[in-house]
Write a protein that holds these residues in place. Structure first.
Motif, short mmCIF file in Angstrom:
data_model
loop_
_atom_site.label_atom_id
_atom_site.label_comp_id
_atom_site.label_asym_id
_atom_site.label_seq_id
_atom_site.Cartn_x
_atom_site.Cartn_y
_atom_site.Cartn_z
N ALA A 1 31.01 37.69 37.77
CA ALA A 1 31.87 38.02 38.77
C ALA A 1 32.63 36.78 39.46
CB ALA A 1 31.42 39.05 39.77
N ALA A 2 31.40 36.03 40.09
CA ALA A 2 31.78 34.59 40.83
C ALA A 2 32.84 33.84 40.06
CB ALA A 2 30.55 34.11 41.22
N ASP B 1 36.08 35.17 39.48
CA ASP B 1 36.69 34.96 40.85
C ASP B 1 37.29 33.41 40.80
OD1 ASP B 1 36.36 37.47 41.74
OD2 ASP B 1 34.85 37.04 43.12
N ARG B 2 36.20 32.39 40.66
CA ARG B 2 36.70 31.08 40.65
C ARG B 2 38.03 30.72 39.67
NH1 ARG B 2 35.15 30.79 45.13
NH2 ARG B 2 33.07 30.36 45.60
N ASN C 1 40.37 32.89 38.66
CA ASN C 1 41.28 33.37 39.34
C ASN C 1 41.69 32.51 40.46
OD1 ASN C 1 41.73 35.70 37.75
ND2 ASN C 1 40.29 37.00 38.95
N ASP C 2 40.86 31.90 41.36
CA ASP C 2 41.35 31.00 42.34
C ASP C 2 42.03 29.70 41.81
OD1 ASP C 2 40.23 32.57 44.51
OD2 ASP C 2 38.20 31.71 44.46
#
Length: 82
Positions: free
Chosen positions: A17-18, A21-22, A24-25
Motif C-alpha cells: 500500500a505504501a 501511495d508513493r 500516486n504521489d
C-alpha cells in the motif's frame, strides 16, 4: 506459526500500500510539474486592458504588526518611493 504468517502478510500488505501511495504521489508530482511548465513557458499576455503591469511608485502600505491578543496593536508603515 500462524501468528508469524499473519504478521508477514500484514507487513507485505502495508508495504504494498505504501508503494502504491508513493507511485500516486509521483504521478501527481508529474502533473504539477507539467502545470508549472505550462505557466512558466507560456507567452506573456499583452492583450489585457486595465491591468497595471508596471512598477507602482509612491506606495504606502500599513500592516498591523501586533499579536491578536494585545489591546493596542503596533502598526508597521512601509513607504516606497516617497
Amino acid at each position: 506459526m500462524l501468528v508469524a504468517f499473519i504478521a508477514y502478510a500484514d507487513q507485505f500488505h502495508r508495504r504494498g500500500a505504501a508503494l502504491i501511495d508513493r507511485w500516486n504521489d509521483f504521478r501527481m508530482l508529474e502533473l504539477h510539474a507539467e502545470r508549472v511548465a505550462d505557466i512558466a513557458l507560456s507567452e506573456p499576455e499583452t492583450h489585457l486592458e486595465g491591468v497595471h503591469a508596471d512598477e507602482i511608485e509612491n506606495t504606502r502600505l500599513e500592516v498591523p504588526a501586533g499579536d491578536n491578543h494585545s489591546s493596542t496593536p503596533a502598526t508597521t508603515k512601509i513607504v516606497h518611493g516617497a
